[in-house]
Scaffold this motif. Structure first.
Motif, PDB file in Angstrom:
ATOM      1  N   ASN A   1     -81.329-106.844  82.503  1.00  0.00           N
ATOM      2  CA  ASN A   1     -80.462-106.683  83.668  1.00  0.00           C
ATOM      3  C   ASN A   1     -79.354-107.735  83.586  1.00  0.00           C
ATOM      4  OD1 ASN A   1     -79.219-106.297  86.092  1.00  0.00           O
ATOM      5  ND2 ASN A   1     -81.017-106.741  87.367  1.00  0.00           N
ATOM      6  N   LYS A   2     -78.144-107.304  83.269  1.00  0.00           N
ATOM      7  CA  LYS A   2     -77.007-108.205  83.157  1.00  0.00           C
ATOM      8  C   LYS A   2     -76.160-108.243  84.424  1.00  0.00           C
ATOM      9  CE  LYS A   2     -76.624-107.665  78.143  1.00  0.00           C
ATOM     10  NZ  LYS A   2     -75.746-107.290  77.006  1.00  0.00           N
ATOM     11  N   GLY A   3     -76.615-107.557  85.489  1.00  0.00           N
ATOM     12  CA  GLY A   3     -75.869-107.529  86.737  1.00  0.00           C
ATOM     13  C   GLY A   3     -76.254-108.664  87.672  1.00  0.00           C
ATOM     14  N   ARG A   4     -75.632-108.676  88.907  1.00  0.00           N
ATOM     15  CA  ARG A   4     -75.901-109.720  89.914  1.00  0.00           C
ATOM     16  C   ARG A   4     -76.931-109.274  90.935  1.00  0.00           C
ATOM     17  NH1 ARG A   4     -70.340-111.541  92.339  1.00  0.00           N
ATOM     18  NH2 ARG A   4     -71.683-113.156  93.261  1.00  0.00           N
ATOM     19  N   GLY A   5     -77.268-107.981  90.903  1.00  0.00           N
ATOM     20  CA  GLY A   5     -78.281-107.466  91.808  1.00  0.00           C
ATOM     21  C   GLY A   5     -79.527-107.052  91.065  1.00  0.00           C
ATOM     22  N   ALA A   6     -80.649-106.993  91.786  1.00  0.00           N
ATOM     23  CA  ALA A   6     -81.926-106.625  91.174  1.00  0.00           C
ATOM     24  C   ALA A   6     -81.975-105.126  90.900  1.00  0.00           C
ATOM     25  CB  ALA A   6     -83.080-107.035  92.072  1.00  0.00           C
TER      26      ALA A   6
ATOM     27  N   PRO B   1     -77.290-103.679  89.965  1.00  0.00           N
ATOM     28  CA  PRO B   1     -77.702-104.223  88.663  1.00  0.00           C
ATOM     29  C   PRO B   1     -76.836-103.617  87.562  1.00  0.00           C
ATOM     30  CG  PRO B   1     -79.179-102.457  89.263  1.00  0.00           C
ATOM     31  CD  PRO B   1     -78.207-102.614  90.419  1.00  0.00           C
ATOM     32  N   ALA B   2     -76.942-104.178  86.375  1.00  0.00           N
ATOM     33  CA  ALA B   2     -76.278-103.620  85.186  1.00  0.00           C
ATOM     34  C   ALA B   2     -77.292-103.671  84.050  1.00  0.00           C
ATOM     35  CB  ALA B   2     -75.018-104.401  84.840  1.00  0.00           C
ATOM     36  N   LEU B   3     -77.874-102.511  83.740  1.00  0.00           N
ATOM     37  CA  LEU B   3     -78.961-102.443  82.757  1.00  0.00           C
ATOM     38  C   LEU B   3     -78.445-102.100  81.369  1.00  0.00           C
ATOM     39  CD1 LEU B   3     -81.651-100.510  84.843  1.00  0.00           C
ATOM     40  CD2 LEU B   3     -81.534-102.972  84.415  1.00  0.00           C
ATOM     41  N   SER B   4     -78.967-102.796  80.391  1.00  0.00           N
ATOM     42  CA  SER B   4     -78.728-102.455  78.986  1.00  0.00           C
ATOM     43  C   SER B   4     -80.071-102.507  78.274  1.00  0.00           C
ATOM     44  CB  SER B   4     -77.735-103.421  78.341  1.00  0.00           C
ATOM     45  OG  SER B   4     -78.286-104.729  78.303  1.00  0.00           O
ATOM     46  N   TYR B   5     -80.153-101.836  77.109  1.00  0.00           N
ATOM     47  CA  TYR B   5     -81.450-101.806  76.428  1.00  0.00           C
ATOM     48  C   TYR B   5     -81.274-101.614  74.926  1.00  0.00           C
ATOM     49  CZ  TYR B   5     -81.107 -96.640  76.341  1.00  0.00           C
ATOM     50  OH  TYR B   5     -80.721 -95.342  76.130  1.00  0.00           O
ATOM     51  N   SER B   6     -82.317-101.979  74.202  1.00  0.00           N
ATOM     52  CA  SER B   6     -82.377-101.792  72.750  1.00  0.00           C
ATOM     53  C   SER B   6     -83.795-101.380  72.391  1.00  0.00           C
ATOM     54  CB  SER B   6     -81.996-103.083  72.013  1.00  0.00           C
ATOM     55  OG  SER B   6     -82.898-104.126  72.346  1.00  0.00           O
ATOM     56  N   TYR B   7     -83.976-100.876  71.162  1.00  0.00           N
ATOM     57  CA  TYR B   7     -85.310-100.426  70.747  1.00  0.00           C
ATOM     58  C   TYR B   7     -85.530-100.744  69.272  1.00  0.00           C
ATOM     59  CZ  TYR B   7     -82.959 -96.513  68.491  1.00  0.00           C
ATOM     60  OH  TYR B   7     -82.153 -95.754  67.683  1.00  0.00           O
TER      61      TYR B   7
ATOM     62  N   SER C   1     -80.424-111.173  85.096  1.00  0.00           N
ATOM     63  CA  SER C   1     -80.600-111.995  83.885  1.00  0.00           C
ATOM     64  C   SER C   1     -82.018-111.944  83.321  1.00  0.00           C
ATOM     65  CB  SER C   1     -80.228-113.460  84.151  1.00  0.00           C
ATOM     66  OG  SER C   1     -78.886-113.552  84.577  1.00  0.00           O
ATOM     67  N   GLU C   2     -82.839-111.035  83.807  1.00  0.00           N
ATOM     68  CA  GLU C   2     -84.218-110.921  83.319  1.00  0.00           C
ATOM     69  C   GLU C   2     -84.322-109.821  82.267  1.00  0.00           C
ATOM     70  OE1 GLU C   2     -88.785-110.542  85.081  1.00  0.00           O
ATOM     71  OE2 GLU C   2     -87.093-109.788  86.267  1.00  0.00           O
ATOM     72  N   LYS C   3     -85.220-110.036  81.291  1.00  0.00           N
ATOM     73  CA  LYS C   3     -85.523-109.032  80.271  1.00  0.00           C
ATOM     74  C   LYS C   3     -86.983-108.626  80.386  1.00  0.00           C
ATOM     75  CE  LYS C   3     -82.313-110.916  76.806  1.00  0.00           C
ATOM     76  NZ  LYS C   3     -82.224-111.486  75.429  1.00  0.00           N
ATOM     77  N   LYS C   4     -87.237-107.349  80.169  1.00  0.00           N
ATOM     78  CA  LYS C   4     -88.613-106.871  80.131  1.00  0.00           C
ATOM     79  C   LYS C   4     -88.793-105.919  78.950  1.00  0.00           C
ATOM     80  CE  LYS C   4     -90.108-107.472  84.909  1.00  0.00           C
ATOM     81  NZ  LYS C   4     -90.754-106.844  86.093  1.00  0.00           N
ATOM     82  N   ILE C   5     -90.002-105.931  78.366  1.00  0.00           N
ATOM     83  CA  ILE C   5     -90.292-105.144  77.163  1.00  0.00           C
ATOM     84  C   ILE C   5     -91.477-104.231  77.436  1.00  0.00           C
ATOM     85  CG2 ILE C   5     -91.061-105.249  74.757  1.00  0.00           C
ATOM     86  CD1 ILE C   5     -89.623-107.934  74.531  1.00  0.00           C
ATOM     87  N   VAL C   6     -91.362-102.986  76.995  1.00  0.00           N
ATOM     88  CA  VAL C   6     -92.494-102.061  77.010  1.00  0.00           C
ATOM     89  C   VAL C   6     -92.713-101.534  75.594  1.00  0.00           C
ATOM     90  CG1 VAL C   6     -92.254-101.356  79.407  1.00  0.00           C
ATOM     91  CG2 VAL C   6     -91.012-100.114  77.618  1.00  0.00           C
ATOM     92  N   GLU C   7     -93.951-101.154  75.290  1.00  0.00           N
ATOM     93  CA  GLU C   7     -94.282-100.633  73.965  1.00  0.00           C
ATOM     94  C   GLU C   7     -94.990 -99.286  74.097  1.00  0.00           C
ATOM     95  OE1 GLU C   7     -96.578-103.491  71.831  1.00  0.00           O
ATOM     96  OE2 GLU C   7     -94.843-104.735  71.307  1.00  0.00           O
TER      97      GLU C   7
END
Length: 525
Positions: free
Chosen positions: A162-167, A131-137, A197-203
């Motif tokens: 996740n901007k990668g090709r793997g989970a 996978p290739a993870l990126s994040y913002s806050y 290509s999925e996004k997830k959000i936590v608070e």
């Protein structure tokens, strides 16, 4: 070197060898493991028989069972293996339901065909791609001023993509940095798996305590992936933290009635003297009355006798009509001079109107018959200071509950004249024996306090004299303590309840008063 067996299978099948090689292996399980669907060549899925199953580089006579699953249905193939047959293949296509193919449907290969190594012919395995993870806050505080304040609700929202090709597996968000802030928000949140290509959000949410520590807090935000595919950066933010403003809410159940004069002190000061002046009603009707000046003076005289300890015979009380200009001259200039001794402390108290002169050069007391249009009917502070400074007394304390700006309150001015800033200080005060406690600065109004029916300044003078100003609890109210107590309380009460500025003054200033600040005003023990 081992040997291979192969079975026809499409790339979509999942296959495994799950039976044993009989006879020579003495019924011990030959576990060849799961075979990935892309490991195939020439239309066959190949399984390698390990060396330990071989005899003289030949397969033992045996039967190998292969299970193949397709679309959830199980097909079993029986592959007979003989000592002189190096390879075997299943020629039939898998049936639509579970069945076992007989041994004769398995066709031996007369000429062994050695396939290329399976791994060299393998197609890409997407499950193994990283996978290739990126994040913002985003950090949000309730009032949007970008400061974390006590009692405020805050939210830290973290979005991971996740901007990668793997989970991505077992993803979590971890906070570190300022311990108090991490304790409020919590140290971590678990996201779980994230598909390509999925996004997830936590608070992270918290309501801060009212009294958080004041600090510039740093908070680090880190993403962890279960297999180590974590982002190569750790993001951090810096934010101010401050406790909530504490509002003082006082419910007045009851208050000391300062009109109840305390019992007489046992510390009598026989050599001390006082002149107390209070003018509520003036002879000239154009001069407004001063509502509580007479009452102020009468109660002050009682405190000077019972709390300070001055004998009644040493106190002269001048009220309304007994406070003419000639009366002020007689008692301030003649009566005191004939009685005061070298060890005496003299107290002068005045409650009534003050006024600037017609040229605005001097401040004056307004006697009973006085008029701001006629300077000859006024009694100047300069004259009073000069007379008091000539006394043989050790110390003189003057208390003025009046103002001299002409701006209403306890002040009057010449008809048609504008209010002005009038200093009541005089060069005599700088090097003399006189200390002045004045109700207000030159441009301010000396206020009445209707709730207690006294001048605001006098009210807190009396409360301080009866013991509330004794900050160090030594049983003595000093001049410095009385000034600080009166200044603090008058300023606060005028601002909160009367919506105006009134700041009592000490003259000379507290910086130059020196040891005279320790002058005892009252002994309360």
């Amino acid at each position: 070197m081992g040997a291979y067996v192969g079975a026809p299978i499409s790339a979509l099948h999942t296959a495994s060898v799950n039976k044993d090689v009989k006879q020579d292996l003495q019924n011990k399980a030959l576990k060849l493991g799961d075979v990935k669907p892309k490991t195939f060549s020439h239309g066959f899925l190949w399984f390698k028989i390990p060396d330990e199953a071989m005899h003289d580089d030949k397969l033992p006579a045996s039967e190998l069972k292969i299970s193949i699953k397709k679309d959830g249905k199980l097909v079993e193939y029986n592959l007979p293996i003989t000592g002189d047959t190096a390879f075997a293949k299943a020629t039939a296509s898998p049936p639509s339901k579970t069945e076992t193919k007989p041994a004769d449907s398995i066709v031996p290969i007369d000429k062994p065909v050695i396939p290329p190594k399976p791994e060299l012919a393998s197609a890409p395995d997407f499950k193994s791609l990283p996978p290739a993870l990126s994040y913002s806050y985003i950090l949000h505080d309730a009032n949007n001023n970008r400061i974390l304040e006590g009692g405020e609700e805050i939210t830290l929202k973290v979005e991971v993509e996740n901007k990668g090709r793997g989970a991505a597996k077992d993803v979590q968000v971890i906070l570190s940095g300022n311990k108090a802030l991490v304790d409020y928000l919590g140290e971590r949140k678990i996201i779980g798996d994230i598909k390509p290509s999925e996004k997830k959000i936590v608070e992270f949410k918290a309501i801060l305590p009212a009294q958080i520590p004041a600090a510039t807090a740093e908070l680090s935000i880190e993403i962890k992936e279960g297999r180590g595919y974590s982002p190569s950066e750790v993001k951090a933010l810096t934010v101010a933290m401050k406790p909530a403003d504490i509002k003082k809410v006082v419910e007045v159940i009851s208050e000391i009635n300062i009109d109840d004069i305390p019992p007489k002190t046992r510390h009598e000061r026989k050599e001390d003297f006082a002149v107390v002046i209070g003018i509520s009603n003036y002879r000239e009707k154009i001069i407004p009355s001063v509502k509580y000046a007479k009452r102020d003076a009468e109660i002050m005289a009682g405190y000077l006798e019972n709390v300070v300890g001055i004998p009644k015979t040493n106190i002269k009380l001048l009220i309304d009509g007994a406070s003419t200009k000639s009366d002020l001259e007689a008692y301030l200039e003649d009566w005191l001079k004939r009685r005061v001794k070298q060890n005496s402390t003299v107290f002068v108290y005045y409650a009534g109107h003050g006024a600037p002169d017609t040229e605005g050069k001097e401040a004056h007391l307004v006697p009973y018959e006085g008029h701001p249009d006629y300077p000859s009917k006024l009694y100047s502070l300069k004259r009073m200071y000069e007379s008091l400074n000539k006394l043989p007394a050790k110390d003189v304390i003057v208390m003025l509950d009046s103002c001299f700006s002409g701006a209403e309150g306890r002040s009057v001015t010449k008809t048609g004249a504008r209010p002005l800033v009038m200093s009541i200080e005089n060069p005599i005060l700088a090097g003399g024996k006189i200390m002045v406690l004045a109700a207000a600065a030159g441009s301010q109004i000396s206020s009445d306090y209707d709730k207690v029916q006294h001048g605001l300044f006098t009210y807190y003078l009396l409360r301080g004299m009866r013991g509330e100003a004794d900050v160090n609890k030594d049983g003595i109210v000093s001049l410095g303590e009385l000034y600080e107590y009166t200044r603090t309380n008058v300023s606060e009460k005028a601002s909160i309840e009367l919506n105006r500025d009134q700041t009592p003054l000490l003259l000379p200033s507290i910086e130059t008063a020196g040891v005279r600040l320790s002058l005892p005003v009252a002994k309360i023990k």
